[in-house]
Design an enzyme around this catalytic site. Structure first.
Site, mmCIF file in Angstrom:
data_model
loop_
_atom_site.group_PDB
_atom_site.id
_atom_site.type_symbol
_atom_site.label_atom_id
_atom_site.label_comp_id
_atom_site.label_asym_id
_atom_site.label_seq_id
_atom_site.Cartn_x
_atom_site.Cartn_y
_atom_site.Cartn_z
ATOM 1 C CB CYS A 268 7.383 2.355 -1.376
ATOM 2 S SG CYS A 268 6.844 0.862 -2.144
ATOM 3 C CB ILE B 132 -0.985 0.058 1.197
ATOM 4 C CG1 ILE B 132 -0.259 -0.249 2.493
ATOM 5 C CG2 ILE B 132 -2.154 -0.868 0.974
ATOM 6 C CD1 ILE B 132 -1.160 -0.156 3.714
ATOM 7 C CG ASP C 233 10.664 11.427 8.624
ATOM 8 O OD1 ASP C 233 10.754 12.484 7.969
ATOM 9 O OD2 ASP C 233 10.642 10.307 8.105
ATOM 10 C CB VAL D 283 3.522 0.151 4.091
ATOM 11 C CG1 VAL D 283 2.381 -0.081 5.061
ATOM 12 C CG2 VAL D 283 4.563 1.064 4.720
ATOM 13 N N GLY E 68 11.164 1.368 3.902
ATOM 14 C CA GLY E 68 10.823 0.082 3.318
ATOM 15 C C GLY E 68 9.398 0.094 2.805
HETATM 16 N N1 LIG Z 1 -0.917 2.038 9.104
HETATM 17 C C1 LIG Z 1 -1.142 2.387 7.838
HETATM 18 N N2 LIG Z 1 -2.388 2.361 7.334
HETATM 19 C C2 LIG Z 1 -2.631 2.720 6.057
HETATM 20 N N3 LIG Z 1 -1.682 3.142 5.213
HETATM 21 C C3 LIG Z 1 -0.419 3.201 5.655
HETATM 22 C C4 LIG Z 1 -0.077 2.831 6.978
HETATM 23 N N4 LIG Z 1 1.249 2.996 7.153
HETATM 24 C C5 LIG Z 1 1.710 3.452 5.976
HETATM 25 N N5 LIG Z 1 0.731 3.589 5.064
HETATM 26 C C6 LIG Z 1 0.879 4.045 3.680
HETATM 27 O O1 LIG Z 1 2.141 3.639 3.210
HETATM 28 C C7 LIG Z 1 2.890 4.761 2.754
HETATM 29 C C8 LIG Z 1 4.351 4.552 3.043
HETATM 30 O O2 LIG Z 1 4.579 4.655 4.427
HETATM 31 P P1 LIG Z 1 6.026 4.816 5.005
HETATM 32 O O3 LIG Z 1 6.812 3.601 4.693
HETATM 33 O O4 LIG Z 1 5.888 5.219 6.425
HETATM 34 O O5 LIG Z 1 6.678 5.952 4.158
HETATM 35 P P2 LIG Z 1 6.581 7.520 4.240
HETATM 36 O O6 LIG Z 1 6.083 7.875 5.614
HETATM 37 O O7 LIG Z 1 7.975 7.974 3.982
HETATM 38 O O8 LIG Z 1 5.620 7.917 3.147
HETATM 39 C C9 LIG Z 1 2.287 5.943 3.484
HETATM 40 O O9 LIG Z 1 2.457 7.132 2.758
HETATM 41 C C10 LIG Z 1 0.826 5.543 3.612
HETATM 42 O O10 LIG Z 1 0.132 5.938 2.437
#
Ligand SMILES: Nc1ncnc2c1ncn2[C@@H]1O[C@H](COP(=O)(O)OP(=O)(O)O)[C@@H](O)[C@H]1O
Ligand SMILES: *[C@@H]1O[C@H](CO)[C@@H](O)[C@H](O)[C@H]1NC(C)=O
Ligand SMILES: *[C@@H]1O[C@H](CO)[C@@H](O)[C@H](O)[C@H]1NC(C)=O
Ligand SMILES: *[C@@H]1O[C@H](CO)[C@@H](O)[C@H](O)[C@H]1NC(C)=O
Ligand SMILES: *[C@@H]1O[C@H](CO)[C@@H](O)[C@H](O)[C@H]1NC(C)=O
Ligand SMILES: [Mg+2]
Length: 592
Positions: free
Chosen positions: A315, A313, A430, A321, A319
């Protein structure tokens, strides 16, 4: 040429070939010129700053370029203070006769190309005041004629290569204000420089800066001692982070004892509610907090094995997600962090134990983690609203004024909790719109707190900072790399401006003018039209609360940390000045 040859008929062919020949002749620029054009491509879209014409025979009349009058080979490149944004092309390595390279005070990111080591006539390199990351290439040590090397005020990481000691012509050297670590080599000329060349690199040690390195006294195996030194540093910085408060040591001990305690309880077959560690196949262990994950490790592992690219969903810098749907209908978000260095596991688990213990309405709940030999998996609540970044910039359906205020207030409360109510206190490091997630009611949840610090030595993190997050970073954080609560407050201020304006902090329209979102705000303030910042698409804007919120944001992004309010104060201000009906609304409703 290819296009030309597609003409078949042969009387035409001769004619066309002739034209092609003429054009080609005109276009044939010297190899140095071609290298410079490639350099320009990599720093676009600022190409209008460099009106370099590919039709010219050589680049010698181009702005910023100087050639040897006889050979027409490029000797000097002065492109400082031009707001160039992009990476430095490796093609500069083809400028064999380059003597002076000045690219300082731009917005360059990416790495310093090792190919610069090919420009053996280089005497002066000025790359300071950019956003360059990665390591200092050891090939720089090949530049035997180099007299000046200024790479200060960037985001360079890694250690200082001993090869620089071979720069016997070197007079001025400045590596200040980077993220350099490890012992400063004593090789050759590197012994001649004092602390003023290494300022603001918290991870450096060495006699030059009168800071002794750990394990320095063991001259036995040099490489080993430097590795263990780095490990020592990592632990140190980890502790520093946690230990904003005096009770840290005790807390750490408690966390550690809890961890082992849980482990022992498990071994003796007792059912411990707080957290549960299990050994699973291949040395992986799944740890759940607060009995928050009512599944067996086996079930979870089985599910994990079915995950593939379709389930991704998002990146981010740390890493990928994934969406993890269990058979009972519960859905979680699984963040997969690719394996870090060895020896990091203990530290990782200790930190996660702390993060897992933090529960708050406006913070993303960490339910557990899996620590396998190949990767780290963090299991969070899945939030159906996705992240604020998408909600603001990618969805067609716009957030209205009240939803925006509600999100800002929630994010402020989550952050205030981390800063003021957690023990040990947690600096997020962050804060950005992709780390504010939204639940089904459009309430905010702050995510990824503590991770930046946890992974700070990972190279990927440095690139996240530079590429993805730099619009949110406080100026003093860019300079020193030292995060404080006040650097979070600054990032929060940027976030508020982003939510108000609907524009990313590094929107192209700012960058073109050499500004970021804070610069743009300041510009609007000088013209007395700060209200113009607000997103035209946003419905239901109330002017009084807009003014109050702008005033909070302005305080948060103040360039001096002391002038920024605490997050507690920010929450108070938002609740009392922004959310409550303001006097004029009050009179209006009274008079009706
Ligand atoms: N708990 C969550 N529920 C739904 N979507 C999520 C969740 N955690 C992360 N995401 C989605 O995954 C994306 C990537 O998250 P992350 O790896 O934290 O990268 P970043 O914060 O640098 O965008 C986020 O932008 C969000 O859209
Ligand atoms: C730099 O030099 C090496 C070896 O001399 C060569 O292989 C490489 O192509 C050169 N790079 C550039 C960009 O000129
Ligand atoms: C340049 O430096 C690198 C590493 O420091 C070394 O491997 C290489 O042989 C050097 N090249 C030349 C041409 O000196
Ligand atoms: C450090 O070196 C610089 C020159 O590189 C010199 O001007 C300065 O006085 C030195 N500082 C100390 C504390 O020795
Ligand atoms: C190095 O650069 C920093 C930041 O610009 C400056 O404060 C410092 O004095 C410089 N040191 C030397 C030796 O020039
Ligand atoms: Mg995130």
């Amino acid at each position: 040429m290819g296009v030309c040859l597609m003409k078949w008929q042969w009387p035409w062919l001769l004619y066309v070939l002739l034209i092609c020949h003429v054009i080609n002749r005109n276009e044939a620029i010297s190899p140095d010129g071609e290298a410079l054009l490639n350099f320009r491509t990599a720093v676009s879209p600022n190409s209008d700053l460099l009106p370099w014409r590919p039709e010219d025979p050589d680049p010698c009349k181009w702005k910023g370029v100087k050639c040897d009058p006889k050979t027409k080979r490029v000797t000097n490149l002065f492109l400082d203070h031009l707001k160039l944004s992009g990476s430095i092309s490796a093609d500069l390595g083809k400028l064999e006769h380059l003597r002076i390279l000045a690219l300082n005070n731009n917005n360059l990111y990416g790495t310093i190309p090792s190919e610069l080591g090919n420009c053996t006539e280089l005497q002066e390199i000025y790359l300071h005041s950019n956003y360059l990351s990665g390591v200092i290439p050891s090939e720089i040590g090949n530049l035997s004629q180099l007299q000046n090397l200024d790479i200060s005020s960037n985001s360079l990481s890694g250690s200082i290569p001993p090869s620089l000691g071979k720069l016997y012509s070197l007079k001025n050297f400045n590596a200040s204000f980077n993220f350099l670590v490890g012992p400063i080599p004593l090789d050759g000329v590197l012994a001649n420089y004092n602390e003023s060349s290494f300022l603001g690199n918290l991870g450096l040690c060495g006699v030059q800066i009168s800071s002794t390195c750990k394990n320095d006294g063991s001259p036995k195996s040099n490489s080993q001692s430097s590795i263990s030194d780095l490990n020592g540093k990592r632990k140190d910085s980890g502790r520093l982070l946690i230990s904003a408060s005096a009770t840290v040591g005790a807390l750490l001990l408690v966390a550690l004892m809890c961890f082992w305690g849980c482990f022992l309880y498990k071994k003796f077959g007792k059912n411990h509610r707080e957290s549960l560690a299990m050994d699973v196949c291949g040395g992986a262990s799944i740890v759940m907090f607060h009995g928050d994950l009512p599944y067996s490790s086996k079930d979870i592992i089985k599910k994990l094995e079915t995950l593939n690219e379709e389930h991704i969903i998002g990146c981010g810098g740390f890493g990928k997600v994934y969406r993890l749907a269990m058979d009972d209908g519960n859905v979680f978000a699984l963040k997969r962090i690719v394996k870090l260095n060895d020896g990091f596991d203990r530290f990782f688990e200790r930190e996660l134990e702390i993060l897992g213990s933090i529960k708050h309405r406006y913070l993303l709940n960490l339910r557990g983690y899996c620590n396998s030999p190949s990767s780290k998996l963090l299991i969070y609540d899945y939030l159906p609203g996705g992240c604020l970044d998408e909600a603001l910039h990618e969805r067609s359906e716009q957030l209205d004024w009240d939803s925006r205020l509600n999100i800002i207030l929630g994010a402020a409360k989550g952050l205030a909790y981390l800063h003021h109510d957690c023990s040990p206190r947690i600096i997020h490091r962050d804060i950005k719109s992709s780390n504010i997630l939204l639940d089904g009611n459009l309430d905010a949840r702050v995510s990824d707190f503590g991770l930046a610090k946890l992974l700070e030595d990972e190279e990927s993190h440095i690139t996240t900072i530079v590429a993805g997050t730099f619009g949110y970073l406080a100026p003093e954080y860019m300079q020193s790399g030292r995060a404080t609560e006040k650097t979070d407050v600054y990032s929060f201020g940027v976030l508020v401006l982003e939510v108000l304006s609907g524009k990313r902090p590094t929107d192209a329209s700012f960058i073109e003018k050499g500004l970021n979102i804070v610069g743009w705000l300041n510009h609007l303030i000088t013209e007395n039209r700060a209200r113009d910042l607000v997103d035209q698409q946003c419905e239901g804007v109330r002017v009084e609360s807009l003014d109050a919120l702008l005033s909070v944001a302005i305080q948060c992004v103040s360039s001096s940390p002391e002038d920024r309010p605490t997050m507690h104060r920010v929450v108070q201000l938002i609740e009392s000045e922004v959310m409550t009906p303001c006097p004029s609304d009050f009179y209006d409703s009274n008079s009706e």
